[in-house]
Motif scaffolding. Structure first.
Motif, mmCIF file in Angstrom:
data_model
loop_
_atom_site.group_PDB
_atom_site.id
_atom_site.type_symbol
_atom_site.label_atom_id
_atom_site.label_comp_id
_atom_site.label_asym_id
_atom_site.label_seq_id
_atom_site.Cartn_x
_atom_site.Cartn_y
_atom_site.Cartn_z
ATOM 1 N N GLN A 61 0.832 -1.202 0.000
ATOM 2 C CA GLN A 61 0.000 0.000 0.000
ATOM 3 C C GLN A 61 0.871 1.258 0.000
ATOM 4 O OE1 GLN A 61 -2.643 0.238 3.328
ATOM 5 N NE2 GLN A 61 -3.597 2.126 2.656
ATOM 6 N N GLN A 62 1.915 1.269 0.811
ATOM 7 C CA GLN A 62 2.801 2.435 0.860
ATOM 8 C C GLN A 62 3.522 2.631 -0.472
ATOM 9 O OE1 GLN A 62 5.329 1.866 4.255
ATOM 10 N NE2 GLN A 62 3.718 2.400 5.713
ATOM 11 N N CYS A 63 3.948 1.535 -1.092
ATOM 12 C CA CYS A 63 4.619 1.643 -2.394
ATOM 13 C C CYS A 63 3.674 2.211 -3.443
ATOM 14 C CB CYS A 63 5.143 0.282 -2.836
ATOM 15 S SG CYS A 63 6.587 -0.263 -1.913
ATOM 16 N N ARG A 64 2.426 1.779 -3.410
ATOM 17 C CA ARG A 64 1.445 2.307 -4.365
ATOM 18 C C ARG A 64 1.222 3.797 -4.149
ATOM 19 N NH1 ARG A 64 -2.894 -2.646 -4.238
ATOM 20 N NH2 ARG A 64 -1.696 -4.019 -5.584
ATOM 21 N N GLU A 65 1.159 4.227 -2.883
ATOM 22 C CA GLU A 65 0.968 5.646 -2.594
ATOM 23 C C GLU A 65 2.149 6.469 -3.087
ATOM 24 O OE1 GLU A 65 0.242 5.894 1.597
ATOM 25 O OE2 GLU A 65 -1.750 4.978 1.428
ATOM 26 N N VAL A 66 3.364 5.987 -2.838
ATOM 27 C CA VAL A 66 4.561 6.715 -3.273
ATOM 28 C C VAL A 66 4.602 6.781 -4.801
ATOM 29 C CG1 VAL A 66 7.087 6.603 -3.380
ATOM 30 C CG2 VAL A 66 5.910 6.216 -1.219
ATOM 31 N N PHE A 67 4.270 5.676 -5.478
ATOM 32 C CA PHE A 67 4.249 5.674 -6.931
ATOM 33 C C PHE A 67 3.211 6.647 -7.452
ATOM 34 C CE2 PHE A 67 2.534 4.071 -10.948
ATOM 35 C CZ PHE A 67 3.682 4.111 -11.715
#
Length: 102
Positions: A61-67
């Motif tokens: 989820q955090q990776c998706r937000e950063v992307f």
């Protein structure tokens, strides 16, 4: 003691037979004592798998937000210049007639 030495000692005068008899005698005791331990180990593995799944879910989820943020910033930087977003490249058709299969 090396494994080879153990194998040599067991190979003479019915050593493996003694191991088999010992295993047959100890099996009920080990099964009786080992079952609760095996259940606890499996419960621990299940708990660990659940915790690991939650951790990876959070990380995803955090990776998706950063992307998503990086993509928004990239598109915001390109927008004022009037440059359209890049289109996917299509492969060019081969030049000339296609060769016939042999």
């Amino acid at each position: 003691m090396a494994l080879e030495e153990v194998a040599k000692r067991l190979s003479g005068k019915g050593g493996w037979v003694a191991v088999g008899i010992g295993a047959a005698v100890l099996a009920p005791i080990l099964i009786k004592k080992g079952r609760p331990l095996a259940k606890k180990a499996m419960a621990g593995c299940s708990h660990l798998a659940e915790r690991t799944g939650k951790a990876f879910s959070c990380c995803t989820q955090q990776c998706r937000e950063v992307f998503s943020e990086a993509k928004a910033e990239y598109e915001a930087e390109r927008a004022p210049t009037g440059t359209p977003p890049a289109l996917p490249m299509e492969p060019e058709p081969p030049a000339g007639p296609l060769p016939e299969p042999a």
